[in-house]
Each structure stands twice: as C-alpha cells, then as structure tokens.
Design a protein around this motif. Structure first.
Motif, PDB file in Angstrom:
ATOM      1  N   PRO A   1      -3.070  -0.630  -4.887  1.00  0.00           N
ATOM      2  CA  PRO A   1      -2.905  -0.496  -6.064  1.00  0.00           C
ATOM      3  C   PRO A   1      -2.841  -1.738  -6.958  1.00  0.00           C
TER       4      PRO A   1
ATOM      5  N   GLY B   1      -3.964   2.428 -14.674  1.00  0.00           N
ATOM      6  CA  GLY B   1      -3.672   1.562 -13.384  1.00  0.00           C
ATOM      7  C   GLY B   1      -2.574   2.055 -12.602  1.00  0.00           C
ATOM      8  N   SER B   2      -2.248   3.338 -12.746  1.00  0.00           N
ATOM      9  CA  SER B   2      -1.262   3.855 -11.898  1.00  0.00           C
ATOM     10  C   SER B   2      -2.019   4.544 -10.563  1.00  0.00           C
ATOM     11  N   HIS B   3      -1.153   5.370  -9.530  1.00  0.00           N
ATOM     12  CA  HIS B   3      -1.902   6.066  -8.432  1.00  0.00           C
ATOM     13  C   HIS B   3      -0.989   7.276  -8.354  1.00  0.00           C
TER      14      HIS B   3
ATOM     15  N   ARG C   1       0.920  -1.235  -0.076  1.00  0.00           N
ATOM     16  CA  ARG C   1      -0.079   0.077  -0.071  1.00  0.00           C
ATOM     17  C   ARG C   1       0.895   1.438  -0.037  1.00  0.00           C
TER      18      ARG C   1
ATOM     19  N   LEU D   1      -6.115  -3.257  -7.006  1.00  0.00           N
ATOM     20  CA  LEU D   1      -7.104  -2.357  -7.804  1.00  0.00           C
ATOM     21  C   LEU D   1      -6.930  -2.624  -9.433  1.00  0.00           C
ATOM     22  N   GLN D   2      -5.618  -2.755  -9.596  1.00  0.00           N
ATOM     23  CA  GLN D   2      -5.510  -2.919 -11.276  1.00  0.00           C
ATOM     24  C   GLN D   2      -6.093  -4.128 -11.699  1.00  0.00           C
TER      25      GLN D   2
ATOM     26  N   THR E   1     -12.277   3.615   0.254  1.00  0.00           N
ATOM     27  CA  THR E   1     -12.300   3.798  -1.058  1.00  0.00           C
ATOM     28  C   THR E   1     -13.815   4.385  -1.450  1.00  0.00           C
TER      29      THR E   1
ATOM     30  N   CYS F   1      -8.793   7.082  -2.640  1.00  0.00           N
ATOM     31  CA  CYS F   1      -8.370   6.264  -1.407  1.00  0.00           C
ATOM     32  C   CYS F   1      -7.716   6.751  -0.391  1.00  0.00           C
TER      33      CYS F   1
ATOM     34  N   PHE G   1      -6.458   6.278  -7.081  1.00  0.00           N
ATOM     35  CA  PHE G   1      -6.048   5.233  -8.319  1.00  0.00           C
ATOM     36  C   PHE G   1      -6.599   5.571  -9.441  1.00  0.00           C
TER      37      PHE G   1
END
Length: 297
Positions: A88, A39-41, A27, A91-92, A152, A113, A34
C-alpha cells in the motif's frame, strides 16, 4: 496580476535512505482493496473474499467511493505484484488521491490486490537501481519454490498510470501456475508482469552456476536461492562494484549517494547490467516496453 508561490518539497536525507532501504515495503497479511481516493486499504475477510458484499461497498462509500457497478475482476488486467507493487505504501505514491481528476470513474478508485502463491519461481533482486535508490525485484525460475505474490487487478486507466511508473521494465505476458487464496480450485494460468530489462542480479555472473539473490522479506516455501534484505543486498552490491571510495562508506551513505549525486544511479545501473546481470528464465512475450527513465517502481 496574480502571483503564485511554488513550493518544492525535498525529502530529507533520512527520508531518502528510509525509502531506498525499505523496499519492498510492508504488505498486508492477506488480500486487500487499495482505495485510490484516500490512499487507504481494506483487508478482505480470509474466509469470504466477496468484493461486492454490502459491508465492503459501505466501507468504500465512507471513504468517498460510491461504486455504480460491481467490481468485476474479469474486466480488469491481472498483473503480478511481486515487489513493491504489492505494498500500500508504494501504491500510494503511484496512485495519489487526485491522479484521475475530479471526474474519475468509481472503478478507477479501487484496486483489488489478491494474494496467492506463484509456483516454480522466486522473487529475486534485479540488476537495476531505481531512481529512489532501491535495488528492485524481478522474477527468476526456481523449480519447486512457492513464493507469495499478489495479483493487482487494474482497469485500463490504472494500467496506463502503472506503466508510467515502471521505468527500466518491460510489460510482458506470463504463463504461470498461480494459486490465489481466494480461488484455490482455479489456479491462474496466465497474467501480466513487469520484467526488469537489465535482468537478474547475479553475484557470480561469470560462473557456470549463477548465484541469484532472493528478497528475504518476501515469504517463500522451498526457497533454493540465498536471500538478503534490501540493506544486505546493497552492502553486497557496494562490495561488488569495488569502488575505492566505498571501502569506508556505510550502506546508508551508499544509498543516499545513488539518489542525490547526479548520474550516480545511471552509472551504477550500467555497471550492474554489464558485469552482474543474467537474463531470467521466463517464458514471456513482450507486450510493451516502458520508458527507461522516470522509474518510480
């Protein structure tokens, strides 16, 4: 006539084991956005959590997300991410870039998030095996404990996708005392969560004093339960199930078998639920029951 070549990608044994034993995954050290689009954060400034600052919008635009309106947390559904839903990497998997199609609304392409501390609960292992071989998390009452979690904030479309990945869990409303880093003066008193249908893993379910096992990777203050990493938890469960073939089996082999042997995950899930499960002490109300199969969470 057109012919299409269908290519099915199968993960290697090493990749399966890495995913199974990697739970709950890394994390960020703080709140983040996100970005579903790629797919990045984006890490939020610990001193200024403004979600709609010009520099945040500019960063999102560079990533292909052009917001047409401000991010409004009050218009989203607050769900606790206490296990892998705060990572992440997970989440991806749940929200791949094109999950909402080419005509996606910009608000669906960003998930705030927000990190915080949940008071009087801890994150413990559930009596459950996921489809990818992990023993996932759930919450259990623990007076005096403060455990790191994330909220989230999901749009209705994102919530629908999340539901589809939460096999083996119920979606419940949850009264709580949750102090977010971003809003310390205004604790969150109610939110939603996913609760494992099989309850909490209990190392001594027949004893009058239940032994719950907390996730060592998740920080907590005044933790009352013993804790273990995913690999350590699987080693304990391997010994609890006491199948003779497990005697000389490594934890890696045990995890691989859960995923690759047909019916193995279901059988082990059933044994845990029957012999090593205790319902959590949570004041929750059922909102929706997610499917028992298809667990990706």
């Amino acid at each position: 006539r057109k012919w299409e070549l269908l290519v099915f990608w199968m993960p290697t044994p090493a990749a399966i084991v890495k995913r199974a034993l990697g739970y709950p995954y890394a994390r960020p050290d703080g709140s983040f956005l996100f970005v579903v689009k790629d797919g990045s954060h984006v890490i939020l400034d610990a001193l200024d959590f403004g979600l709609n600052r010009p520099e945040i919008k500019a960063t999102l635009k560079e990533k292909g997300v052009k917001l047409t309106e401000d991010i409004d947390l009050s218009a989203r559904v607050p769900c606790i991410g206490f296990g892998s839903n705060a990572a992440p990497e997970q989440l991806q998997r749940k929200f791949p870039p094109r999950v909402f199609g080419h005509q996606a609304h910009p608000s669906d392409l960003v998930i705030p998030c927000m990190r915080g501390k949940l008071h009087d609960y801890d994150v413990v292992y559930s009596a459950l095996f996921s489809s990818y071989g992990s023993i996932p998390a759930t919450l259990q009452k623990s007076v005096g404990t403060q455990v790191n979690v994330y909220i989230t904030y999901l749009t209705e479309s994102q919530l629908e996708i999340m539901h589809s990945t939460e096999g083996g869990y119920d979606f419940v409303s949850f009264p709580c005392n949750l102090v977010l880093d971003a809003f310390p003066a205004n604790p969150l008193t109610a939110c939603f969560k996913y609760a494992a249908k099989t309850g909490c893993l209990c190392l001594d379910a027949e004893s009058s004093k239940s032994r719950f096992l907390a996730l060592k990777e998740i920080p907590a203050i005044h933790r009352r339960f013993e804790s273990a990493t995913q690999a350590e938890a699987q080693a304990l469960v391997k010994s609890l199930l006491a199948e003779s073939k497990h005697d000389k089996q490594s934890v890696e082999q045990f995890a691989l078998e859960t995923v690759t042997v047909p019916g193995c995950a279901s059988a082990r899930r059933g044994m845990l639920a029957e012999r090593f499960s205790v319902p959590p002490s949570l004041p929750v109300q059922l909102v929706e029951s997610c499917a028992d199969e298809g667990n990706v969470a």
